[in-house]
Design an enzyme around this catalytic site. Structure first.
Site, PDB file in Angstrom:
ATOM      1  N   TRP A  74      46.650  12.612  32.823  1.00  0.00           N
ATOM      2  CA  TRP A  74      47.751  11.380  33.029  1.00  0.00           C
ATOM      3  C   TRP A  74      48.320  11.706  34.436  1.00  0.00           C
ATOM      4  CZ3 TRP A  74      53.029  11.303  34.085  1.00  0.00           C
ATOM      5  CH2 TRP A  74      53.358   9.535  33.755  1.00  0.00           C
ATOM      6  N   ASN A 100      48.108  21.111  33.967  1.00  0.00           N
ATOM      7  CA  ASN A 100      49.039  20.251  33.157  1.00  0.00           C
ATOM      8  C   ASN A 100      50.401  20.776  33.793  1.00  0.00           C
ATOM      9  OD1 ASN A 100      50.383  18.187  31.667  1.00  0.00           O
ATOM     10  ND2 ASN A 100      50.650  19.632  29.813  1.00  0.00           N
TER      11      ASN A 100
END
Ligand code: AGP
Length: 610
Positions: A74, A100
């Site tokens: 993302w 992440n």
């Protein structure tokens, strides 16, 4: 909001990693990639879009891999494109690294390396980590990683491999979940952002603490703390339940999960209602009955839909238990002066249990010695490990990014906690019995709304050509308007805003025109007459009006252009009914538009970055 996965063991690393990425795809799906070592050679494959696109590429290759790491992204730094997809490498392609989190000082670190002549291939903060490790690497992988961590500011969960260390995956994290699971005979080890991705493996699991470094080998795992001292970790056995991925005939997970709500609400009732039919029981609450009696304030924190559930719960606690309550947006609460007393009941609501802002708020509250109760839907998630007591929704996995069944389960649970507190104070047994009997009717009333979905679909089609929507409601219906507007924004990409109907005259009414439909949620008897006047005010200015009201409500049919009657119920429980209409309205509009309903653009199921 990315998904990290790594595998070393006797199975095919590629297959295990692809399955793991599919289980993590809810965390972000802008792009995906995999890196592996094959006879000492570093192989990296990455694609824009969903995991299935990467899988098509990978399946065309004949790979005999030793180990692999994989990532679904993302985007935080750098747009979603192939060059920004993970894994990232150093300039000599010795390291492949997935990440992440957010490295806050990546720009200064990058310019320092560029001044040393290091060439960068992407715009990401992640690549800076890989380049930095390579810059420090003189043969000792642990030391180069350890030195790099001391220079990073921000949050991270990292896995990396190095071509000179063909039997090792390195994993480390700070302020970001990273679980490591290994089989009893150490024949396989899995690394993942979320232990629920250990599907189908029964593993011994531990979580890395800040700046700990794991060297995961073929038959060994070494853990080092931030001073590079070797340590042992306590593990817990996780039997990863098999999760059914089936849509069971529904076109989208979202519709399936909307239709599961009679069952999931019923489950909350069965699990938490007391035998006597007039109360609820919560052994998970970390308070003695004396402490419960002293509670003089309820503070709720959450984000998005979970915040909406908390906003509704404020009325439940105040009206039923007569306890002052407030609900704070977690990302705002974290930066406010914490005016908390030891008699505060703090509740953190998070479906995923991984929302960074909610976790930050929990830490802030607990630092002040205040106990926090979590309401969560995901076992072993970060929230469940950071609160003093956790109450599970048991709503089953919510695969659609757009939260629905978790929301109504949260509302049901909060209603029962309010009942529990009220009955431990002034609410009589009779009042408790009436409330419980009304609650028990809710699953069937939700089912009545679901059975009329086709009528809501017709209304959605009629309004689907509008670009902007205005949701109006009062009291319990205002947070329901906010929730309905959020659903519509999330899955149809249309502009929708929600306002307390009484606020219209203080400015927003200037927006009203024939091109701005007003969706009025009127299922609140206490404020119904006032809603009628507000609807007349917008009607007089030409707005198309769709109203949702309780069966038998009078006075709307001559004003609203369209009217949908809902099963009537007490005001305090009306959000559970009205919200289902709002969910279906948003779903059917998105269906007309043809968006990716279960994985809408720009979103992810859990927001693990601030
Ligand atoms: C809800 O439909 C959204 N996906 C989003 O607002 C979500 O509720 C929010 O990110 C909080 O997630 P959580 O409940 O997992 O903490």
């Amino acid at each position: 909001m990315c998904g990290i996965f790594g595998y070393i063991g006797k199975k095919d690393p590629l297959k295990v990693c692809m399955q793991g990425l599919k289980l993590l795809e809810y965390r972000g799906y802008d792009s995906a990639g995999i890196a592996a070592l094959q006879k000492g050679e570093l192989i990296t494959i990455k694609e824009v879009g969903k995991v299935s696109i990467l899988e098509e590429q990978v399946n065309q290759l004949d790979l005999q891999l030793d180990l692999a790491i994989a990532h679904t992204r993302w985007a935080t730094h750098g747009k979603p494109c192939k060059k920004n997809a993970h894994p990232h490498s150093d300039a000599q392609s010795c390291i492949a690294l997935i990440h992440n989190g957010i490295i806050e000082n990546f720009a200064s670190l990058r310019s320092k390396l560029e001044k040393k002549g290091v060439a960068f291939a992407s715009e990401t903060d992640t690549e800076v980590i890989a380049q930095l490790i390579a810059d420090h690497y003189k043969g000792d992988l642990l030391s180069s990683v350890h030195t790099t961590l001391s220079e990073l500011k921000g949050s991270f969960a990292i896995a990396l491999i190095h071509k000179n260390h063909p039997d090792t995956i390195v994993a480390t994290s700070r302020d970001n979940p990273l679980a490591i699971g290994f089989s009893n005979d150490l024949s396989e080890t899995i690394i993942s952002s979320d232990p629920n991705a250990f599907l189908g493996h029964n593993l011994n699991v531990f979580y890395l603490k800040d700046d700990e470094i794991a060297l995961v080998g073929r038959d060994s795992i070494e853990i080092y703390d931030k001073r590079k001292k070797k340590i042992e970790k306590k593990t817990e056995k996780i039997q990863a339940e098999s999760i059914s991925f089936s849509k069971e005939g529904f076109e989208h997970y979202l519709l399936k999960e909307i239709c599961e709500q009679p069952f999931t609400v019923q489950k909350v009732l069965v699990e938490n209602l007391a035998e006597n039919g007039t109360d609820a029981h919560f052994p998970q609450l970390p308070f003695s009955s004396r402490e419960l009696k002293k509670i003089d304030r309820v503070l709720i924190v959450g984000c998005g839909t979970s915040w909406h559930a908390g906003s509704i719960a404020v009325s439940l606690f105040e009206e039923m238990a007569k306890i002052p309550a407030s609900c704070e947006i977690a990302s705002e609460f974290r930066y406010k002066p914490p005016l908390l007393s030891s008699n505060t009941l703090a509740i953190a609501i998070s479906q995923s249990g991984e929302t960074a802002d909610t976790l930050g708020a929990v830490r802030k509250i607990r630092e002040r010695g205040i106990k926090v109760v979590g309401i969560c839907n995901v076992k072993n998630s970060s929230l469940t490990r950071e609160v003093d007591g956790c109450i599970y929704l048991h709503a089953g996995p919510e695969f659609s990014v757009c939260s629905t069944k978790a929301f109504t389960s949260q509302l049901t649970l909060l209603s029962l906690i309010a009942l529990f507190l009220a009955r431990s104070r002034k609410m009589s047994e009779e009042e408790g019995e009436v409330f419980v009997s009304e609650l028990k009717k809710i699953p069937q009333k939700i089912d009545e709304v679901l059975k009329r979905s086709s009528e809501i679909e017709l209304l959605a089609k009629k309004y689907s050509h509008f670009q902007n929507f205005f949701f109006l409601g009062r009291r319990m219906m205002f947070p329901i308007c906010q929730e309905a507007a959020l659903k519509l924004k999330e899955i149809s990409y249309l502009n929708a805003c929600a306002y307390p109907a009484g606020e219209m005259k203080h400015g927003p009414i200037a927006l009203i025109s024939p091109t701005l439909p007003v969706i009025a949620f009127c299922q609140n008897e206490q404020t119904y007459e006032k809603m009628i006047s507000n609807i007349m005010e917008v009607k007089a200015r030409g707005a198309p009006i769709l109203a949702f009201a309780s069966q038998g409500a009078k006075g709307l049919s001559s004003i609203a252009d369209d009217l949908f009657f809902l099963p009537s119920c007490p005001d305090l429980l009306s959000p559970l009914i009205s919200t289902v209409a709002g969910q279906l309205f948003a779903y059917f509009i998105a269906k007309v538009i043809g968006t990716d309903i279960d994985k809408p653009r720009n979103l992810a199921k859990s927001v693990t970055v601030e």
